[in-house]
Enzyme design. Sequence first.
Site, PDB file in Angstrom:
ATOM      1  N   LYS A 102       0.870  -1.178   0.000  1.00  0.00           N
ATOM      2  CA  LYS A 102       0.000   0.000   0.000  1.00  0.00           C
ATOM      3  C   LYS A 102       0.906   1.227   0.000  1.00  0.00           C
ATOM      4  O   LYS A 102       1.591   1.520   0.984  1.00  0.00           O
ATOM      5  CB  LYS A 102      -0.897  -0.010   1.237  1.00  0.00           C
ATOM      6  CG  LYS A 102      -1.619   1.312   1.490  1.00  0.00           C
ATOM      7  CD  LYS A 102      -2.766   1.116   2.458  1.00  0.00           C
ATOM      8  CE  LYS A 102      -2.742   2.054   3.646  1.00  0.00           C
ATOM      9  NZ  LYS A 102      -3.493   3.292   3.493  1.00  0.00           N
ATOM     10  N   THR A 212      -8.911   3.687  11.941  1.00  0.00           N
ATOM     11  CA  THR A 212      -9.355   4.435  13.121  1.00  0.00           C
ATOM     12  C   THR A 212     -10.833   4.209  13.437  1.00  0.00           C
ATOM     13  O   THR A 212     -11.209   4.158  14.609  1.00  0.00           O
ATOM     14  CB  THR A 212      -9.069   5.937  12.917  1.00  0.00           C
ATOM     15  OG1 THR A 212      -7.715   6.089  12.490  1.00  0.00           O
ATOM     16  CG2 THR A 212      -9.268   6.719  14.201  1.00  0.00           C
TER      17      THR A 212
END
Lengths: 260, 66
Positions: A102, A212
């Site tokens: 990524k 998150t």
Amino acid sequence: MTDSKITIAGVEYGSRLLVGTGKYKDMAETAEAIAASGTEIVTFAVRRTNLGQNADEPSLLDVISPEKYTLLPNTAACYTADDAVRTCRLARELLDGHDLVKLEVLGDEKTLFPNVVETLKAAETLINDGFKVMVYTSDDPIIAKQLAEMGCVAVMPLAAPIGSGLGIRNPHNIRMILEDATVPIIVDAGVGTASDAAIVMELGCDGVLMNTAIAAAQKPVLMASAMKKAVEAGREAFCAGRMPRKMYASASSPIDGTFF
Amino acid sequence: MNVHVNGKVESLPTDCSITILIEQMDLVGKRIAVELNLDIVPKSEHLQTQLKEGDVVEIVHAIGGG
């Protein structure tokens, strides 16, 4: 359309939810939340090893096993193409040649928006070096198209700033990106709660990546389970095709046969 | 000889290979990757890669992140 699998770099995955491993209370909570999310692709960061301290501390790779999950090293905290490329090369060595990464090259600490110029540079170097690049980028349809044309295996536009939990701020841009997509489009960053993930999937995105939203929930394991359902529900709703919006009411019960 | 390891100066014996460094740092058997002067040192080359004065080594591992 009843498909339920996403194909990234030639590999099929049953889950369209990708998750991060940051900000959890401890390794046990990380493992439990990740299992509850039903994910198959897990991202992590690469950092200096602590020398001479916490020698017995469990390693992330002991908890999130490469045999069970597809591991996706990320280049978080990289602000230049050079740092991102260096991080990916270390990650490939760390994972014995596994080359799916990524890529994120950030612009500044306040927004964590991507530095698109450096991202393009890094993507080109990495692709030439044999990496399969899933790339975090802005929700700019032109750049998204360029990254796909370069050979990135997935394009991952943000929905809102990383860690903000603001939800999808510009669904119109995401729709434009989807219209021309030739590789999976995975929204990366900005999701705050389950309905945000469902909206991402209802737009037709191929997947969603979050950290998150799960880790900073009051009960991360429960939120991970909610996200799993939201992603599945959103995808099914997209495949089902929603009804058109109407200005006025339309009765669900027939008028014929009324006796009053 | 002095070698920079993860940003700190370490005093190591001469004839020190990456394998010996990993032993000294108590990292045997850990999932790590090693970079020497900005180049990756594959695991298969740890034994024969000798360190020299002023080398810069980075030893990394996987941690939680999104």
